[in-house]
Design a protein around this motif. Structure first.
Motif, PDB file in Angstrom:
ATOM      1  N   ALA A 156       0.841  -1.201   0.000  1.00 17.99           N
ATOM      2  CA  ALA A 156       0.000   0.000   0.000  1.00 17.99           C
ATOM      3  C   ALA A 156       0.878   1.254   0.000  1.00 17.99           C
ATOM      4  O   ALA A 156       0.488   2.290  -0.529  1.00 17.99           O
TER       5      ALA A 156
ATOM      6  N   ASN B  73      -2.486  -8.945  -7.327  1.00 14.91           N
ATOM      7  CA  ASN B  73      -3.623  -8.379  -8.057  1.00 14.91           C
ATOM      8  C   ASN B  73      -3.714  -6.875  -7.836  1.00 14.91           C
ATOM      9  O   ASN B  73      -4.009  -6.111  -8.755  1.00 14.91           O
ATOM     10  N   TYR B  74      -3.462  -6.465  -6.614  1.00  8.01           N
ATOM     11  CA  TYR B  74      -3.481  -5.031  -6.307  1.00  8.01           C
ATOM     12  C   TYR B  74      -2.415  -4.300  -7.114  1.00  8.01           C
ATOM     13  O   TYR B  74      -2.655  -3.225  -7.673  1.00  8.01           O
ATOM     14  N   LYS B  77      -3.341  -3.917 -10.754  1.00  8.69           N
ATOM     15  CA  LYS B  77      -4.362  -2.880 -10.962  1.00  8.69           C
ATOM     16  C   LYS B  77      -3.810  -1.481 -10.727  1.00  8.69           C
ATOM     17  O   LYS B  77      -4.272  -0.513 -11.323  1.00  8.69           O
ATOM     18  N   THR B  78      -2.843  -1.389  -9.816  1.00  7.77           N
ATOM     19  CA  THR B  78      -2.260  -0.081  -9.525  1.00  7.77           C
ATOM     20  C   THR B  78      -1.675   0.549 -10.783  1.00  7.77           C
ATOM     21  O   THR B  78      -1.744   1.753 -10.981  1.00  7.77           O
ATOM     22  N   THR B  83      -8.081   1.523 -13.740  1.00  4.72           N
ATOM     23  CA  THR B  83      -8.439   1.417 -12.322  1.00  4.72           C
ATOM     24  C   THR B  83      -8.454   2.817 -11.716  1.00  4.72           C
ATOM     25  O   THR B  83      -7.636   3.656 -12.070  1.00  4.72           O
ATOM     26  N   ARG B 120      -8.285  -7.684   1.603  1.00  6.19           N
ATOM     27  CA  ARG B 120      -8.834  -7.163   0.338  1.00  6.19           C
ATOM     28  C   ARG B 120      -9.552  -5.838   0.560  1.00  6.19           C
ATOM     29  O   ARG B 120      -9.386  -4.894  -0.203  1.00  6.19           O
ATOM     30  N   LEU B 123      -7.275  -2.811   1.157  1.00 13.94           N
ATOM     31  CA  LEU B 123      -6.715  -2.272  -0.084  1.00 13.94           C
ATOM     32  C   LEU B 123      -7.791  -1.575  -0.915  1.00 13.94           C
ATOM     33  O   LEU B 123      -7.552  -0.543  -1.530  1.00 13.94           O
ATOM     34  N   LYS B 124      -8.973  -2.143  -0.902  1.00 14.15           N
ATOM     35  CA  LYS B 124     -10.063  -1.598  -1.715  1.00 14.15           C
ATOM     36  C   LYS B 124     -10.401  -0.158  -1.319  1.00 14.15           C
ATOM     37  O   LYS B 124     -10.648   0.683  -2.181  1.00 14.15           O
ATOM     38  N   ARG B 128      -4.361   4.335  -4.024  1.00  9.07           N
ATOM     39  CA  ARG B 128      -3.285   3.702  -4.800  1.00  9.07           C
ATOM     40  C   ARG B 128      -2.175   4.719  -5.062  1.00  9.07           C
ATOM     41  O   ARG B 128      -2.143   5.378  -6.101  1.00  9.07           O
TER      42      ARG B 128
END
Lengths: 541, 541
Positions: A156, B73-74, B77-78, B83, B120, B123-124, B128
């Protein structure tokens, strides 16, 4: 570098078949992309080929998975008692380069294959602080959920200063601090607090806030605006109080050391006498630090008796529970901090007794507003008052830092995963283990306890007396020789890499071992191993 | 939770076949155990089932791999521009629980499945900071090698205080600090330094060391032992200097703010006049901070001219290069710090312009021994003089902290992976991008620059003037309305989640945007996007 599969070498063919079936039958249609590992040659790849490089996604994922494999192998071995705790080398040996492990930085990039080798070597020549037989520091062990939390925190990669860029972490910090204050015993968990980079900084906060409470003008006018201010702490307290007195402009001579009893606990009468003495000299007693769990003896100062004196003379009471604060989570042991709810501020490091990965230290303050008042400078570029959300959640201006690392998530996640009861079990187990050690050696031949009676915390302090010293009468020669025993055994321990435990002198007392247990992986057999190892290495000294 | 394979959904059958073949043909006979993923139901598993639990190895590995999948996955998408940068919610919304995301801690443990869901969700609902369109802070981007380094650091979970428990990291820190001092320009890289928890603490160190150099007795006797000491810094400098003056007992009134020119650079004549004024009042000018890269304007104070004055009056010169220090890595831009080699101390944050993950900040000191002299307290339980290795490598007593997080490894690993030239390319590219932005908007309708001329750093400061304000004459009404434009656009930006950029007022100047570029993922198209977005959101204000 060849990546050739996902299978452990000891997988049965049955398992392999099942996995292959899963691989083939999986359509993943509803979910997110799932990772896989493929054959990639990293020797011709460089950092510039990873994201954000165009088409860099696949390489990035493969590189990260390769790193994860290195890390999971390390974790596996960390918990394996047949692995050494460390593979000791002297500084000059590592600097000269061990088997090609070159620490020097260069102008040109290394390949990703070399980077992976560097990662392996870094772990190889390090110390396994999570190993069941690592007892060297107050912070030991490797909590898996905490570790996962720290991996997520790094991913993060944000900063605690505002809700704007750390909304979830800022709220987690607030809720967790409130919970900790409830456990301290402040009504409804009211008060304030912040996570700081370690117990020394948390203790420094406490001194700053105390000064701000009684002499707020020091913030603008400096120490010249205040009378001569005196701080009190025990001879056995942590050196960070002394560091704070030097850094904040009090001067170490204005930090008065209090006498302790044989067990390392402050003698309240000595505090009162010294407060009176300071006042008679025209100085102003400002701050008393009571330690809940001293570094060496694990002693708990009598907080209630100290609080009586602080109330009588209007002095700020800080409790340094960096080490002992965790005991508040145990119904069986929290009585050792009885009176902590009377403190004005409390340091409590979850990264010590609670097994949270480094770093995680909280300073808790009973009165709301002091942290903000003491430290705020209202920087316009961060703490804009005209944001669209409730800016009271922008807590960054309470800190002496600007940017602040996210230390909360791993702790929050561990709390979710273990529950309050899980921390309690962990703490009770560690204290049981230390009682086991104490009972094992208290009457054993060749051992002398540094203080009598069952330890209050997991600290067990003892001398090992090699056979050659057992007949010697007490005196200068014996003391001198005994002083060298622990360092010699420790050096051999590190050379053989089997276990690690700390030693130090204390006051008049020559070098002794300080055993501490905070590692959830440790068992009675590891305690037995430590004792066997001390005897094996020390027998012929 | 069902884990059904390693394949991305868009894998071709060819790829799958190849992977399956690899799986089946791999014997792993020579190597270490390799990870695999299998089907595990985490809903009935708890933290207590993971290592060190008996037979916990398999579950531990699967749990960690599941976490890694969430993280990869994060990361994927970053870097994906489709995204959003963030999914904004107000504090009360998150506190009430978003779709079951419950932040409250409880007594009983949650299942590992719930822990994965918590990861999850965390992070959601976060931000970012590595997204190519995140421009909100000086620290942006997500460096993959740096991230890998941070994952390894967490796994090693050790502490910087002694060589004993961090041999490799301690040496890496020494070598890297030396390299940084060479780049600053001190002969043979001589001097001292330490990594600290952020630029504010690094700046605080500089003030402490300056005081110790000229008035070492303050360490023991407090500020009362010194005359009235004066610190100097510019109006545009970072607020951490002010925080240090308050914390260390100088008082903010004894920090004199220096005038700057229109570009935010200190006017040396103003410094000299104020030094003379202070001396005439009988005060002692102790310390000057010159900023290399101010927070808002990105201005570089003229270090050589300031150094002349410091030498003339025997004042400590600190250069706060937290933000601008990175430019030393660029042959094209390092002239902006010309004279930095004359400083007594330098703050330099690799976590800003060099893209190192948070936190990574160094304080460099030209004179050896001061850091140690200033801060050492010689705690016997950590810094035993009778260890078997060269204890000059135990650097912990230089710090105001006791425990200290390992901030060096990710930086060292990035340097290995990119080489000095890689950092240079990154920095040159970011400055090129900011020149692109500057040239794009300097004459564009609806924009006004906050200061004239090409920016020195990547900071581009500007007002966006919505059409409704363009006809208004300069005056109170226009100013008042313009002041509200940036906050309104920023609020809408965050609600729509498309990009993030900072704003603030400065002195007499009403709220303006401060664009900064340190993100290696950003391209010209992202700059174009930002401008389009500002116009889209701000057009009707």
């Amino acid at each position: 570098m060849k990546i050739c599969g996902f299978l452990q070498k000891n997988n049965s063919m049955d398992e392999r078949s099942r996995m292959v079936k899963n691989l083939l039958s999986c359509d993943n249609s509803g979910g997110e992309a799932r990772f896989r590992r493929t054959e990639i040659d990293f020797s011709n790849m460089f950092a510039r080929d990873l994201l954000p490089a165009k088409n860099g996604e696949e390489q990035t994922m493969q590189f990260l998975l390769e790193v994860v494999e290195i890390l999971t192998n390390y974790i596996r071995k960390t918990f394996d008692r047949s692995t050494k705790v460390l593979d000791f080398h002297h500084p000059h040996q590592l600097l000269e380069g061990m088997e090609g492990f070159n620490l020097e930085l260069s102008d040109q990039p290394e390949s990703l294959e070399q980077i992976l080798v560097d990662c392996r070597d870094t772990l190889k020549y390090g110390v396994r602080t999570g190993h069941p037989r690592f007892f060297n520091q107050l912070s030991t062990g490797l909590d898996i959920v905490g570790l996962a939390g720290e991996w997520l925190t790094s991913t993060a990669n944000t900063n605690m200063f505002t809700y704007e860029i750390a909304p979830v972490f800022v709220l987690m910090e607030q809720l967790t601090l409130k919970k900790m204050r409830e456990i301290v015993g402040w009504p409804d968990g009211e008060g304030d607090g912040i996570f700081s980079p370690g117990g020394a900084i948390s203790n420094m906060y406490s001194v700053m806030i105390a000064r701000y409470k009684f002499f707020p003008e020091v913030k603008t006018k400096g120490m010249a605006a205040a009378p001569r201010l005196i701080l009190f702490t025990s001879e056995h307290s942590h050196y960070s109080i002394k560091k704070a007195s030097a850094a904040l402009g009090f001067g170490t001579e204005n930090l008065i050391l209090l006498k302790t009893d044989e067990r390392g606990r402050v003698i309240p009468a000595d505090l009162e006498a010294k407060v009176i003495d300071a006042k008679q000299k025209g100085f102003v007693p400002l701050f008393v630090n009571a330690t809940a769990g001293t570094t060496v003896y694990g002693a708990f100062d009598p907080i209630n008796e100290i609080a009586d004196i602080c109330e009588k003379y209007n002095i700020w009471l800080h409790v340094d529970g960096a080490w002992g604060g965790g005991l508040l989570m145990s119904r069986k042991h929290r009585h050792k901090l009885s009176g902590v709810e009377r403190a004005n501020s409390v340091t409590w490091n979850p990264h010590k007794m609670m097994g949270v990965p480094l770093q995680c230290s909280a300073i808790l303050v009973r009165e709301r507003g002091l942290l903000q008042g003491c430290n705020s400078m209202c920087a316009g570029y961060l703490f804009q008052p005209d944001k669209q959300y409730d800016v009271t959640y922008d807590t960054g201006d309470k800190a002496i830092q600007c940017g602040r690392h996210v230390d909360i998530f791993k702790f929050w996640l561990m709390w979710k995963a273990k529950g309050t009861v899980g921390f309690e079990q962990h703490i009770d187990k560690c204290l049981d283990l230390s009682a086991y050690l104490y009972n094992k050696i208290k009457n054993r031949e060749g051992y002398e306890m540094v203080f009598q009676g069952e330890p209050q915390h997991t600290n067990v302090c003892f001398w090992y007396i090699p056979p050659s010293l057992r007949g010697l009468p007490d005196g200068a020669e014996r003391r001198e020789r005994l002083h060298k025993v622990a360092p010699k055994i420790k050096a051999m321990m590190m050379e053989s890499g089997t276990t690690m435990v700390g030693y130090q002198p204390q006051g008049e007392k020559v070098n002794f071992f300080r055993m501490v247990i905070s590692n959830p992986a440790a068992t009675r057999s590891d305690i037995d191993f430590l004792i066997d190892e001390i005897e094996r290495l020390g027998n012929d000294l």
